[in-house]
Structure formats: C-alpha cells, structure tokens
Motif scaffolding. Structure first.
Motif, PDB file in Angstrom:
ATOM      1  N   SER A 159       0.821  -1.221   0.000  1.00 38.85           N
ATOM      2  CA  SER A 159       0.000   0.000   0.000  1.00 38.85           C
ATOM      3  C   SER A 159       0.847   1.261   0.000  1.00 38.85           C
ATOM      4  O   SER A 159       0.548   2.224  -0.710  1.00 38.85           O
ATOM      5  CB  SER A 159      -0.941   0.001   1.212  1.00 38.85           C
ATOM      6  OG  SER A 159      -1.937  -0.977   1.072  1.00 38.85           O
ATOM      7  N   GLN A 172      -0.405   2.043   6.248  1.00 38.27           N
ATOM      8  CA  GLN A 172      -0.636   0.879   7.098  1.00 38.27           C
ATOM      9  C   GLN A 172      -1.963   0.182   6.836  1.00 38.27           C
ATOM     10  O   GLN A 172      -2.175  -0.942   7.315  1.00 38.27           O
ATOM     11  CB  GLN A 172      -0.612   1.281   8.580  1.00 38.27           C
ATOM     12  CG  GLN A 172       0.715   1.806   9.089  1.00 38.27           C
ATOM     13  CD  GLN A 172       0.945   3.267   8.759  1.00 38.27           C
ATOM     14  OE1 GLN A 172      -0.010   4.022   8.572  1.00 38.27           O
ATOM     15  NE2 GLN A 172       2.202   3.663   8.669  1.00 38.27           N
ATOM     16  N   ASP A 173      -2.872   0.793   6.095  1.00 39.50           N
ATOM     17  CA  ASP A 173      -4.224   0.253   6.072  1.00 39.50           C
ATOM     18  C   ASP A 173      -4.920   0.602   4.764  1.00 39.50           C
ATOM     19  O   ASP A 173      -4.421   1.377   3.942  1.00 39.50           O
ATOM     20  CB  ASP A 173      -5.018   0.831   7.247  1.00 39.50           C
ATOM     21  CG  ASP A 173      -6.265   0.020   7.577  1.00 39.50           C
ATOM     22  OD1 ASP A 173      -6.395  -1.099   7.048  1.00 39.50           O
ATOM     23  OD2 ASP A 173      -7.094   0.512   8.357  1.00 39.50           O
ATOM     24  N   ARG A 174      -6.111   0.024   4.594  1.00 37.47           N
ATOM     25  CA  ARG A 174      -7.002   0.375   3.487  1.00 37.47           C
ATOM     26  C   ARG A 174      -8.434   0.300   4.008  1.00 37.47           C
ATOM     27  O   ARG A 174      -8.758  -0.545   4.847  1.00 37.47           O
ATOM     28  CB  ARG A 174      -6.818  -0.571   2.296  1.00 37.47           C
ATOM     29  CG  ARG A 174      -7.209  -1.999   2.614  1.00 37.47           C
ATOM     30  CD  ARG A 174      -7.153  -2.928   1.416  1.00 37.47           C
ATOM     31  NE  ARG A 174      -7.432  -4.284   1.855  1.00 37.47           N
ATOM     32  CZ  ARG A 174      -6.611  -5.309   1.722  1.00 37.47           C
ATOM     33  NH1 ARG A 174      -5.435  -5.154   1.147  1.00 37.47           N
ATOM     34  NH2 ARG A 174      -6.961  -6.513   2.158  1.00 37.47           N
TER      35      ARG A 174
END
Length: 356
Positions: free
Chosen positions: A57, A91-93
């Motif tokens: 990501s 770090q995320d989606r």
C-alpha cells in the motif's frame, strides 16, 4: 461489468484524475512513465484489493502523500450501478460500497473481476514457480471463499512453523501443532488446485485454439510439491523434513512449493515454444482466467491490456479481438494510437494528467 467513471487522488504519480469512460473500448495513449500503467493498476485493485504488480500500500501513495483515494462507478450484472471507494494509507485500506464497509477480504474479493494483460506476463513461462503459484492462487481465491480461507490459514501456519525453526525447533509440541494444521489446509489446497487447473486447462486450450493455426495444442499441468493421500501422510513428510528444515530455518515442502506448467504440443513451453508462441500462450492464459471468472461468478471481467496489443503482429491482434467473448470492456495502453481507432475512446496521458 464496466467502469463508467474513475476518480483517483494521490495514487502513484496521478495527483488528480477524474474521467468518464465511454463505450466498451478505451485507449490510454502517452509516452512511457506518464501514468498509463498506474491507471490500470488502480482499476485492477478492485478485484483482490491488491496491486497486480505486487506493490504494498505505501508504494501506491503519491510522493509525500499521506493517503490515496480511489473511487469508481461500475455497471455490474449483479449489483447494477455501484459506487466503490477505497482509501489507502501506508498501514491500512478502507473499502466502502453500497453493502457498507468491507471488513473481510473474503466478503469482497472477486466481486468486481478484472483481468490484466501485461508485457511482463511472459515471465509466467520464464520466471520462478512463485509467479505461477501467485497467479493460480489469485484466480482460484477470487471465485472460491473456501480456497481463500485455506490459503490464508496455511500461509499463517507456515510462517509460525518457520519462526519456530529459526529458534532451533526446540519446542516439539508447538511444531507438531502447526504441522497438523499445515497438513489439513495443505490437503484442501492441493485438492482445489487439482480441480481448478482442470477447469482452467479447458478454457486455456479453447482460448489458445482461437489465437493460433490448427495443429498447436496447449495445456496446463499442475505439479504439486508433495503427492499425499491424507493429512496424516503430509504430517509425516513434515516430521521427516524437520532436521533439514531446522538447518535451513524454513519449511521446504508443501503447496507453497507447487508449480504450474504450460505445455505446447505435449512439451514444456518454456523450453520448446518460440517467442511468438510463448506470447500467444500467456495471452491465452489471461483469456482463460477471464472465462473462468465469467463461468464461476456470472460477471464478465474488464480486460486491462497494458501495452501488449502493440507487441502482436496484425494477424494475432485480429485473432485476439475475434477471441473475446461476452463483449467485455477493454481498457488498453500504448505509446501510439491504435491503427484503427474508430471504435476507441482515446485518452491522452501526460505527466500524470489524463484527458480526452
């Protein structure tokens, strides 16, 4: 399925893209390194929530950007007109659509199928087994939630066993526990890969036959690392390999070492197929993937063609278009306009900007 509107912000080198896609064929034209492939990468992300280039990501965010936003309006055979939004951070989606926020990958993967044709696909033949395994895993997992679950659990169990091996393998009880878990999921993976390759092989043979002269016959051969009849037999294999695995600090046997071989006229294509034959084989493999998605999910995938049509001679290009089934949407890229651009929506890509 068809993308009708795409909005991207802070994705790779695309600071802000807002385009409407008209018709069934769109061609992105521009010099190299302008953002054409990045646009396709964003569209392909909706299938499995991962980059078809294998990028994490953080690599998808524009330089200096804290996050990237992707929004799509899609015409879908099952869901009608749908709007998807994806927010990416290092770090995320976060994925949201009409059904709400997506909490589990299994609830979303494969719902919006795309198939990417890339000039790098030739590495399916020439590259390592990991490339072919990754393609097979993504294809099967997109249409089979049980396969995805078994793959995720098997992968975690391998990682845990490897951690114990790196510590010297002294905790025999923990090793045994993970080996039993590995064996159960390994059996599921091998069984579903065996059946899946048979189905994909039929689509592959049919797609290849539409691209080449009569007399050439293509096939897929699944090559499992370990042929066992039960979870107990695979557990025994792992126990036998413990001393060597401890020295190497990794699990050396199992489905994570499987391979998939492409054959032409009964012989390994990587060794005996010409350059042109190899390119036809990998295109047929992608067409087989599209046919598999359509048969399993009831949705016609969008075909994302990244600078591959220009590599085909006129005869093969004509056969490629004739081989397409179900009137799929095709979004292609290249450095020069198609020879016959009458049926194409042409978009110009310059330094991260996309416009008609």
């Amino acid at each position: 399925m068809r993308f009708t509107k795409v909005t991207l912000q802070g994705f790779r080198n695309l600071p802000l893209v807002d385009v409407t896609l008209a018709g069934r064929r769109t061609f992105l034209c521009g010099a190299n390194a302008q953002g054409k492939t990045n646009f396709l990468e964003a569209l392909g992300y909706v299938t499995a929530l991962r980059s078809f280039r294998g990028a994490e990501s953080r690599a998808l965010l524009g330089l200096g950007q804290p996050q990237a936003g992707l929004a799509f309006t899609v015409e879908h055979e099952t869901f009608g007109e749908s709007r998807l939004t994806i927010t990416l951070t290092p770090q995320d989606r976060v994925v949201e659509w009409e059904h709400g926020k997506v909490a589990r990958l299994a609830d979303f993967i494969g719902k919006f199928p795309t198939v990417v044709f890339s000039s790098q696909d030739i590495q399916f033949l020439r590259g390592s087994p990991s490339l072919r395994r990754r393609w097979l895993d993504l294809t099967l997992a997109a249409m089979d939630a049980a396969y995805l679950t078994a793959l995720q659990r098997y992968t975690r169990a391998v990682a845990e066993r490897n951690m114990l091996l790196k510590q010297g393998g002294r905790d025999v009880g923990a090793l045994e526990a993970f080996e039993h878990e590995l064996a159960a999921h390994a059996l599921t993976l091998v069984a579903r890969r065996t059946a899946g390759v048979v189905e994909l092989g039929e689509f592959f043979h049919a797609a290849h036959a539409r691209l080449v002269p009569e007399g050439e016959r293509a096939g897929l051969v699944y090559a499992p690392d370990s042929v066992v009849a039960s979870a107990g037999e695979f557990t025994a294999v792992l126990v036998k390999c413990r001393p060597r695995d401890t020295l190497l600090k990794s699990t050396e046997r199992g489905p994570h070492r499987d391979d998939l071989e492409l054959v032409l006229n009964g012989r390994p294509a990587r060794q005996f197929a010409s350059e042109g034959q190899q390119r036809c084989l990998v295109i047929a493999l992608r067409l087989a993937q599209a046919a598999y998605f359509r048969a399993k999910g009831g949705v016609t995938p969008v075909l994302l063609c990244d600078d591959v049509l220009g590599e085909l001679d006129p005869g093969r290009r004509e056969k490629f278009w004739a081989s397409l089934e179900g009137e799929p949407q095709v979004i292609a890229t290249g450095t020069s306009r198609p020879a016959n651009d009458g049926g194409w929506q042409i978009l110009s890509v310059v330094n991260g900007s996309i416009a008609s």
